[in-house]
Design a protein around this motif. Structure first.
Motif, PDB file in Angstrom:
ATOM      1  N   GLY A 181      12.391 -69.044 -40.669  1.00  0.00           N
ATOM      2  CA  GLY A 181      11.746 -67.790 -40.316  1.00  0.00           C
ATOM      3  C   GLY A 181      12.437 -67.033 -39.204  1.00  0.00           C
ATOM      4  O   GLY A 181      11.844 -66.124 -38.602  1.00  0.00           O
ATOM      5  N   ALA A 182      13.691 -67.381 -38.932  1.00  0.00           N
ATOM      6  CA  ALA A 182      14.397 -66.803 -37.791  1.00  0.00           C
ATOM      7  C   ALA A 182      15.038 -65.464 -38.139  1.00  0.00           C
ATOM      8  O   ALA A 182      15.321 -65.153 -39.298  1.00  0.00           O
ATOM      9  CB  ALA A 182      15.473 -67.771 -37.310  1.00  0.00           C
ATOM     10  N   SER A 183      15.303 -64.683 -37.122  1.00  0.00           N
ATOM     11  CA  SER A 183      16.184 -63.524 -37.216  1.00  0.00           C
ATOM     12  C   SER A 183      17.603 -63.978 -36.874  1.00  0.00           C
ATOM     13  O   SER A 183      17.795 -64.946 -36.125  1.00  0.00           O
ATOM     14  CB  SER A 183      15.738 -62.420 -36.260  1.00  0.00           C
ATOM     15  N   VAL A 212      24.006 -72.818 -43.911  1.00  0.00           N
ATOM     16  CA  VAL A 212      23.436 -72.758 -42.561  1.00  0.00           C
ATOM     17  C   VAL A 212      22.612 -71.482 -42.394  1.00  0.00           C
ATOM     18  O   VAL A 212      21.557 -71.488 -41.746  1.00  0.00           O
ATOM     19  CB  VAL A 212      24.544 -72.862 -41.500  1.00  0.00           C
ATOM     20  N   PHE A 213      23.063 -70.394 -42.989  1.00  0.00           N
ATOM     21  CA  PHE A 213      22.287 -69.148 -42.968  1.00  0.00           C
ATOM     22  C   PHE A 213      20.928 -69.361 -43.622  1.00  0.00           C
ATOM     23  O   PHE A 213      19.889 -68.916 -43.102  1.00  0.00           O
ATOM     24  CB  PHE A 213      23.080 -68.058 -43.684  1.00  0.00           C
ATOM     25  N   SER A 265      19.272 -62.989 -50.933  1.00  0.00           N
ATOM     26  CA  SER A 265      18.478 -62.495 -52.063  1.00  0.00           C
ATOM     27  C   SER A 265      17.334 -63.440 -52.417  1.00  0.00           C
ATOM     28  O   SER A 265      16.364 -63.034 -53.078  1.00  0.00           O
ATOM     29  CB  SER A 265      19.375 -62.275 -53.275  1.00  0.00           C
ATOM     30  N   LYS A 266      17.408 -64.699 -51.982  1.00  0.00           N
ATOM     31  CA  LYS A 266      16.335 -65.659 -52.240  1.00  0.00           C
ATOM     32  C   LYS A 266      15.136 -65.418 -51.330  1.00  0.00           C
ATOM     33  O   LYS A 266      14.040 -65.925 -51.593  1.00  0.00           O
ATOM     34  CB  LYS A 266      16.843 -67.086 -52.037  1.00  0.00           C
ATOM     35  N   TYR A 267      15.346 -64.655 -50.255  1.00  0.00           N
ATOM     36  CA  TYR A 267      14.294 -64.471 -49.265  1.00  0.00           C
ATOM     37  C   TYR A 267      13.875 -63.009 -49.105  1.00  0.00           C
ATOM     38  O   TYR A 267      12.900 -62.723 -48.417  1.00  0.00           O
ATOM     39  CB  TYR A 267      14.775 -64.993 -47.906  1.00  0.00           C
ATOM     40  N   ALA A 268      14.597 -62.091 -49.706  1.00  0.00           N
ATOM     41  CA  ALA A 268      14.278 -60.671 -49.563  1.00  0.00           C
ATOM     42  C   ALA A 268      14.768 -59.912 -50.789  1.00  0.00           C
ATOM     43  O   ALA A 268      15.737 -60.317 -51.441  1.00  0.00           O
ATOM     44  CB  ALA A 268      14.931 -60.103 -48.302  1.00  0.00           C
TER      45      ALA A 268
END
Length: 591
Positions: free
Chosen positions: A266-268, A258-259, A323-326
């Motif tokens: 693109g959410a915070s 879900v995260f 880690s997949k996004y940043a």
């Protein structure tokens, strides 16, 4: 000039686009010596922000008396986060929910019988204003606009779940602005029409709270705020526990999935909770949907960091997703806090409650049994005593709206227990010469959510034998704040472990470490370590041990006092090196 702000459908910080990756860590549920450890672990997981509520009742426990020291050192917590390179989101609403006693509202508000909570009632607003006059100036130097770490501040909390008084919300907003809050303001609500209609304000960022159904939740937010940044202010990645239930857990991979849905959108995100901590003392709240349900002492919440601060499977799964996004670098964690088994501790002294009343309480007389709040009491227990006339045979004792759990004694002999969630009357016979009736009522935590928030404690309406109200009472408030006055006697007979009574044990500590107090065989009560209230225990479960942070111990002799309501089959306790949160029940994330 704003440092952190909304620009179209994104957030920027100092002109650069930023995604807020935040975790909730409540300073008031963690001993200060461990704040840095918890914050470093948050940062090591790849997060850039910490979020915290601010509980009004923690900072103004008595009207006009303010506390910002020790575990209430809000400024110290925020400063520590800033030193570690974290942004801070502060949620200082008068109401916080948080499964916290009375949702953060101070009990002394209920001394005003006509007060209306969480609305533009002038009396309520005057109390909020007086609190904000003290609280908000402490935050001003910490704002990002003044070089501090605070980037955003909340206006009320999930207000659409409670009411729709926009005049009230605007008063809170103006109260923040006029006192100098010039960072981004926001509201947070559930992702439904009713909640977003009732809880949001124009020109204030709207955020939503949920634990699953990411696309549907954000779609509902966008119906009301098209084109604004997406922000889940509370991602419920775990859940809390009530007494008499199983310990709730959520599958780590499901929480991580879900995260990832939020990251893909693109959410915070703000994880509620990232580290839950502990409801020390009498700080747990309660829910009341169909029945009254008090929250346990542990606020583990099945969080990425567990109650005692260790990374869980969920921690590593979430970090892997992020880690997949940043680019979050290599994992570098602080050294784990040591755990120690101090073994069996013998209970050696006893002080009977009824024999100690005049040492730890002041007697008050009244025609009617009064609730705690009318007597100026916030937490703990209260004893009601009256003399019954006799003879009476086969009558039923009714405690009309008892809040929350009452032990009933006739001439010193316990007749039984009457509980708010199962208020069955007790049958009784009164001899010809009459009898003394004692009723010991425990406040098990005020309701923290929903329409029944105004929750008085003790006997709130009256005591009846059949349909006859009983008048003329003496009352002993027992907030458990004067235990140093207790006079103990040596416990010579191990079979005399019965309550209500206080029990003392002295034990020696060489090496200080975290530990867990096991109360196997004991029934129900409250534990005090070196004068610090560790919280409630109850064999109803799920929680079987109480977390004891090492900083509460001292080298040499340590004092443990138990206020036991019923009794134990053994005159000993144990300090063990592993917790027991009881039987587990998996959470189905349909929220």
């Amino acid at each position: 000039m704003a440092i952190f702000k909304v620009e179209g459908d994104r957030f920027t910080y100092k002109g650069e686009q930023i995604r807020i990756l935040s975790g909730a860590v409540h300073y008031f549920r963690v001993v200060p010596a461990y704040w840095e450890d918890r914050l470093l672990k948050l940062k090591a997981c790849g997060f850039n922000t910490v979020e915290t509520y601010v509980p009004w009742n923690f900072h103004e426990p008595q009207e006009g008396y303010f506390c910002f020291e020790g575990m209430a050192d809000l400024v110290g917590f925020i400063e520590k986060a800033g030193e570690l390179g974290l942004h801070v989101i502060v949620r200082p609403s008068p109401y916080i929910c948080a499964e916290w006693e009375f949702g953060g509202l101070p009990a002394w508000l209920l001394r005003y019988p006509d007060i209306r909570l969480r609305c533009s009632d002038p009396l309520f607003l005057s109390k909020v204003d007086a609190y904000y006059d003290v609280l908000i100036p402490k935050l001003i130097p910490l704002l990002s606009t003044n070089g501090g770490p605070v980037i955003a501040v909340q206006v009320e909390n999930e207000y659409g779940s409670y009411g729709n008084d926009k005049t009230y919300l605007e008063h809170i907003r103006q109260g923040l602005l006029q006192r100098g809050i010039d960072v981004l303001l926001f509201t947070s609500d559930g992702p439904t029409d009713q909640m977003l209609q009732g809880g949001t304000l124009e020109n204030v960022l709207a955020t939503v709270n949920f634990g699953s159904q990411t696309a549907e939740s954000f779609a509902k937010l966008q119906e009301y705020r098209p084109g604004q940044p997406l922000f889940c202010m509370e991602y419920w990645n775990g859940w809390f526990d009530h007494w008499m239930e199983d310990h709730h857990t959520r599958d780590a991979m499901d929480a991580a999935r879900v995260f990832e849905d939020m990251l893909e959108a693109g959410a915070s995100v703000n994880f509620y909770m990232f580290h839950g901590g502990t409801n020390f003392g009498f700080t747990n709240g309660a829910n009341h949907i169909k029945a009254y349900e008090p929250t346990i002492t542990s606020y583990d919440y099945d969080s990425p960091l567990n109650e005692w601060g260790e990374p869980t499977e969920k921690y590593y799964a979430i970090r892997e997703s992020l880690s997949k996004y940043a680019d979050i670098g290599q994992l570098e964690l602080p050294e784990p806090k040591p755990k120690k088994n101090y073994g069996i501790v013998k209970v050696t002294e006893r002080a009977d409650l009824f024999g100690q009343l005049n040492l730890i309480s002041e007697e008050i007389y009244s025609v009617c049994p009064e609730p705690m709040e009318k007597l100026g009491q916030a937490y703990g227990f209260i004893l009601y005593t009256t003399q019954l006339s006799g003879p009476r045979n086969g009558q039923e004792l009714h405690l009309q709206e008892v809040h929350d759990r009452a032990q009933v004694f006739l001439n010193g002999t316990e007749l039984g227990v009457i509980e708010r969630w199962n208020p069955q009357p007790l049958k009784m016979d009164v001899p010809h010469e009459g009898a003394r009736l004692d009723i010991l009522v425990e406040n098990m935590g005020r309701i923290n959510y929903g329409p029944l928030l105004k929750d008085y404690k003790g006997i709130t309406e009256g005591v009846r034998l059949d349909n006859q109200f009983q008048f003329s009472w003496s009352m002993h408030p027992l907030p458990m704040e004067r235990l140093e006055q207790l006079q103990f006697e040596v416990l010579s007979d191990c079979n005399s472990i019965e309550g209500p009574a206080f029990y003392k044990a002295i034990f020696h500590v060489g090496e200080i470490a975290d530990t867990f107090l096991s109360l196997e065989g004991w029934s129900k009560g409250v534990a005090f370590l070196n004068g610090f209230n560790l919280g409630r225990y109850w064999n109803a479960g799920p929680q079987k041990t109480l977390y004891v942070p090492g900083p509460l111990l001292r080298h040499g002799d340590n004092e443990l006092i138990l206020f036991e309501l019923h009794g134990s089959n053994s005159a000993e306790v144990a300090f063990v090196d592993a917790p027991d949160l009881g039987k587990v029940a998996a959470v189905t994330p349909e929220f």
